[in-house]
Design a protein around this motif. Structure first.
Motif, PDB file in Angstrom:
ATOM      1  N   SER A 169       0.852  -1.190   0.000  1.00 39.62           N
ATOM      2  CA  SER A 169       0.000   0.000   0.000  1.00 39.62           C
ATOM      3  C   SER A 169       0.886   1.238   0.000  1.00 39.62           C
ATOM      4  CB  SER A 169      -0.904   0.005   1.227  1.00 39.62           C
ATOM      5  OG  SER A 169      -1.744   1.136   1.218  1.00 39.62           O
ATOM      6  N   GLY A 170       0.568   2.191  -0.856  1.00 43.86           N
ATOM      7  CA  GLY A 170       1.406   3.365  -1.041  1.00 43.86           C
ATOM      8  C   GLY A 170       2.308   3.277  -2.256  1.00 43.86           C
ATOM      9  N   TYR A 171       2.264   2.126  -2.960  1.00 47.65           N
ATOM     10  CA  TYR A 171       3.103   1.925  -4.140  1.00 47.65           C
ATOM     11  C   TYR A 171       2.533   2.677  -5.342  1.00 47.65           C
ATOM     12  CZ  TYR A 171       5.274  -0.622  -8.045  1.00 47.65           C
ATOM     13  OH  TYR A 171       5.945  -0.967  -9.191  1.00 47.65           O
ATOM     14  N   ASP A 172       3.399   3.349  -6.083  1.00 48.82           N
ATOM     15  CA  ASP A 172       3.026   4.052  -7.310  1.00 48.82           C
ATOM     16  C   ASP A 172       3.975   3.651  -8.427  1.00 48.82           C
ATOM     17  OD1 ASP A 172       0.837   6.017  -6.526  1.00 48.82           O
ATOM     18  OD2 ASP A 172       2.381   6.543  -5.063  1.00 48.82           O
ATOM     19  N   LEU A 173       3.416   3.457  -9.611  1.00 48.61           N
ATOM     20  CA  LEU A 173       4.201   3.073 -10.783  1.00 48.61           C
ATOM     21  C   LEU A 173       3.844   3.998 -11.938  1.00 48.61           C
ATOM     22  CD1 LEU A 173       6.081   1.100 -12.332  1.00 48.61           C
ATOM     23  CD2 LEU A 173       4.042  -0.283 -12.813  1.00 48.61           C
ATOM     24  N   ASP A 174       4.840   4.632 -12.509  1.00 43.77           N
ATOM     25  CA  ASP A 174       4.652   5.486 -13.680  1.00 43.77           C
ATOM     26  C   ASP A 174       5.369   4.837 -14.858  1.00 43.77           C
ATOM     27  OD1 ASP A 174       3.788   7.847 -15.077  1.00 43.77           O
ATOM     28  OD2 ASP A 174       5.882   8.510 -15.023  1.00 43.77           O
ATOM     29  N   ILE A 175       4.620   4.510 -15.913  1.00 43.59           N
ATOM     30  CA  ILE A 175       5.165   3.808 -17.075  1.00 43.59           C
ATOM     31  C   ILE A 175       5.266   4.790 -18.231  1.00 43.59           C
ATOM     32  CG2 ILE A 175       4.842   1.882 -18.673  1.00 43.59           C
ATOM     33  CD1 ILE A 175       3.151   0.516 -16.537  1.00 43.59           C
ATOM     34  N   ASP A 176       6.483   5.072 -18.671  1.00 44.57           N
ATOM     35  CA  ASP A 176       6.695   6.001 -19.782  1.00 44.57           C
ATOM     36  C   ASP A 176       6.133   5.419 -21.074  1.00 44.57           C
ATOM     37  OD1 ASP A 176       8.011   7.715 -18.070  1.00 44.57           O
ATOM     38  OD2 ASP A 176      10.010   6.957 -18.593  1.00 44.57           O
ATOM     39  N   SER A 177       5.754   6.299 -21.982  1.00 42.70           N
ATOM     40  CA  SER A 177       5.260   5.844 -23.281  1.00 42.70           C
ATOM     41  C   SER A 177       6.374   5.166 -24.074  1.00 42.70           C
ATOM     42  CB  SER A 177       4.699   7.027 -24.072  1.00 42.70           C
ATOM     43  OG  SER A 177       5.696   7.998 -24.290  1.00 42.70           O
ATOM     44  N   ALA A 178       6.004   4.133 -24.817  1.00 41.93           N
ATOM     45  CA  ALA A 178       6.987   3.378 -25.598  1.00 41.93           C
ATOM     46  C   ALA A 178       6.295   2.697 -26.772  1.00 41.93           C
ATOM     47  CB  ALA A 178       7.684   2.331 -24.720  1.00 41.93           C
ATOM     48  N   GLU A 207       5.880  -6.708 -27.843  1.00 44.02           N
ATOM     49  CA  GLU A 207       6.755  -6.441 -26.702  1.00 44.02           C
ATOM     50  C   GLU A 207       7.094  -4.953 -26.641  1.00 44.02           C
ATOM     51  OE1 GLU A 207      10.111  -8.975 -27.047  1.00 44.02           O
ATOM     52  OE2 GLU A 207       8.976 -10.831 -26.715  1.00 44.02           O
ATOM     53  N   HIS A 208       6.830  -4.353 -25.492  1.00 45.18           N
ATOM     54  CA  HIS A 208       7.187  -2.963 -25.236  1.00 45.18           C
ATOM     55  C   HIS A 208       8.317  -2.927 -24.203  1.00 45.18           C
ATOM     56  CE1 HIS A 208       3.000  -2.779 -26.646  1.00 45.18           C
ATOM     57  NE2 HIS A 208       3.242  -1.538 -27.031  1.00 45.18           N
ATOM     58  N   ASP A 209       9.298  -2.107 -24.447  1.00 47.44           N
ATOM     59  CA  ASP A 209      10.393  -1.918 -23.495  1.00 47.44           C
ATOM     60  C   ASP A 209      10.152  -0.584 -22.776  1.00 47.44           C
ATOM     61  OD1 ASP A 209      12.689  -2.575 -22.155  1.00 47.44           O
ATOM     62  OD2 ASP A 209      14.033  -1.745 -23.673  1.00 47.44           O
ATOM     63  N   PHE A 210       9.429  -0.658 -21.646  1.00 46.75           N
ATOM     64  CA  PHE A 210       8.985   0.542 -20.947  1.00 46.75           C
ATOM     65  C   PHE A 210      10.013   1.019 -19.925  1.00 46.75           C
ATOM     66  CE2 PHE A 210       4.669  -1.204 -21.938  1.00 46.75           C
ATOM     67  CZ  PHE A 210       4.195  -0.106 -22.654  1.00 46.75           C
ATOM     68  N   GLY A 211      10.177   2.313 -19.835  1.00 44.24           N
ATOM     69  CA  GLY A 211      10.859   2.902 -18.703  1.00 44.24           C
ATOM     70  C   GLY A 211       9.870   3.049 -17.559  1.00 44.24           C
ATOM     71  N   MET A 212      10.209   2.516 -16.367  1.00 44.02           N
ATOM     72  CA  MET A 212       9.289   2.516 -15.234  1.00 44.02           C
ATOM     73  C   MET A 212       9.919   3.206 -14.026  1.00 44.02           C
ATOM     74  SD  MET A 212       7.610  -1.300 -15.331  1.00 44.02           S
ATOM     75  CE  MET A 212       7.084  -2.043 -16.877  1.00 44.02           C
ATOM     76  N   LYS A 213       9.147   4.069 -13.406  1.00 44.74           N
ATOM     77  CA  LYS A 213       9.571   4.737 -12.179  1.00 44.74           C
ATOM     78  C   LYS A 213       8.685   4.259 -11.037  1.00 44.74           C
ATOM     79  CE  LYS A 213      10.151   9.297 -10.064  1.00 44.74           C
ATOM     80  NZ  LYS A 213       9.985  10.765 -10.248  1.00 44.74           N
ATOM     81  N   GLU A 214       9.286   3.643 -10.009  1.00 42.46           N
ATOM     82  CA  GLU A 214       8.550   3.090  -8.878  1.00 42.46           C
ATOM     83  C   GLU A 214       8.847   3.898  -7.611  1.00 42.46           C
ATOM     84  OE1 GLU A 214       8.555  -1.508  -9.069  1.00 42.46           O
ATOM     85  OE2 GLU A 214      10.424  -0.872 -10.031  1.00 42.46           O
ATOM     86  N   THR A 215       7.784   4.229  -6.898  1.00 37.93           N
ATOM     87  CA  THR A 215       7.942   4.969  -5.640  1.00 37.93           C
ATOM     88  C   THR A 215       6.960   4.439  -4.604  1.00 37.93           C
ATOM     89  OG1 THR A 215       6.344   6.668  -6.312  1.00 37.93           O
ATOM     90  CG2 THR A 215       8.673   7.084  -6.814  1.00 37.93           C
TER      91      THR A 215
END
Length: 386
Positions: A169-178, A207-215
């Motif tokens: 709980s509190g996890y956030d994921l931002d997936i860049d466009s690809a 298959e997408h190679d996404f840049g992901m930012k996890e916080t």
């Protein structure tokens, strides 16, 4: 009769497929490729879902599915009597789920948003014996974000037992466009004298190679970064078998069977499943059946009614895709005037009851039950032959 056939194919791609298994919103139809001569079309519409239930604490989740609009473009060109090609733009995958924070203490604040657009370039070669082959490439552009909130995702950072919640709980994921690239291939057989056609089409995984930012957002601490890297996400492969045939003067029946391998749709990153032992999203494979009848009433007006059935799969589904099976009916009206064809369809979908679970595979912890959910959709498609 041919106007009925192609109009119905266009309708099924515009109004019927709403909130299908996984995050599918449209079945990646190749209907424009089978139009006569040169052809261009524009499609658009809107969907109003209502997905709600009760969490394990006894609180109502509220309506968690947000409404959305869609559009599509297609152009088909007849190069020779045997060779044709098409370019199709559509939005086959998407999600817009939000559990209102003021409702459920178990899932309130959990949200996911996925947007995608695909661009398909196709060629079709028609042999003299009524067989044809078609194929091409498909490029997909996608992006997304999600947030996990509520007691259902609480607990220690790493589960200490098989019945513990994942503790994220509190996890956030931002997936860049690809961008991702796949391919399409299929065969068809036609008998024009009775408006009959059977086609089988395979869509490869993309298959997408996404840049992901996890916080993590931690009360009293703030936002803490935990991961920032590139990870692969694969949209699922699928098979679609479609058929239609005239059964009487100005009347035809049509249907399809579509199988999607959703089990290969995985979102892997630093936290999932490495740190928690659980997949971020787990979706079962789906098989969808459609059967309908079309009728020409006048030189300008025709219509159809079709029924869709998608059985529920598995015991529990993810809160990020809270749909498990569906039954639907679509009613269409098709108006033709010279070279213009306007198709309007209204769809009602009754969604199957779904039990939501989180945690490792085989030891999921139930967090909510979704029931009495439904979807209304309307689609319009304008086609021009020349």
């Amino acid at each position: 009769m041919n106007r009925i056939v192609t109009g119905i194919g266009a309708l099924l791609a515009s109004a019927a497929p709403v909130l299908a298994g996984g995050i599918e919103r449209a079945p990646q139809s190749l209907a424009p490729l089978f139009e006569n001569g040169n052809y261009a079309e524009l499609s658009f519409g809107g969907v109003n879902p209502s997905v709600k239930g009760t969490d394990v604490a006894g609180f109502a989740t509220g309506d968690v599915a947000q409404g959305y609009g869609f559009f599509g473009l297609a152009y088909k060109h007849q190069f020779t009597p045997n060779l044709s090609g098409a370019i199709i733009v559509e939005q086959p995958f998407g999600a817009d789920i939000l559990y209102p924070g003021a409702n459920s203490p178990v899932l309130g604040g959990t949200a996911v948003e996925v947007n995608s657009t695909t661009y398909t370039a196709l060629l079709r070669y028609k042999f003299d014996n009524n067989f044809s082959v078609h194929g091409g490439i498909r490029g997909s552009h996608a992006k997304g974000s999600l947030s996990l909130r509520g007691e259902g995702y609480g607990g220690p950072p790493v589960p200490t037992g098989p019945d513990d919640p994942p503790g994220v709980s509190g996890y956030d994921l931002d997936i860049d466009s690809a961008w991702g690239v796949g391919w399409v291939a299929g065969v068809a057989y036609e008998m024009p004298e009775i408006a009959a056609r059977v086609s089988l089409t395979y869509n490869s995984p993309i298959e997408h190679d996404f840049g992901m930012k996890e916080t993590f957002t931690i009360p009293g601490v703030g936002t803490v970064p935990v991961g920032n890297d590139s990870y692969e996400v694969k949209t699922p492969r699928s098979w679609t078998l479609e058929g239609q045939t005239g059964v009487a003067a100005d009347t035809l029946v049509f249907g399809s069977i579509r199988w999607v391998k959703w089990s290969e749709f995985k979102v892997d990153n630093f936290v999932f499943p490495t740190q928690t032992g659980a997949e971020l999203v787990e979706v079962e494979d789906t098989t969808t059946y459609t059967l309908g009848v079309g009728r020409k009433f006048t030189d300008n007006w025709s219509g159809s009614v079709s029924f869709l059935y998608e059985p529920s799969e598995g015991d529990t589904v993810s809160p990020l895709a809270p749909v498990n099976g569906r039954k639907a009916v679509t009613v269409a009206a098709i108006y033709t005037m010279d070279n213009i064809k306007i198709t309007t369809g209204i769809n009602y979908t009754k969604l199957g009851d779904a039990t939501l679970g989180v945690g490792p595979s085989g030891a999921k912890r139930e967090v909510a039950d979704m029931d009495d959910s439904e979807v209304w959709g309307i689609g319009v498609r304008i086609g021009y032959s020349f």
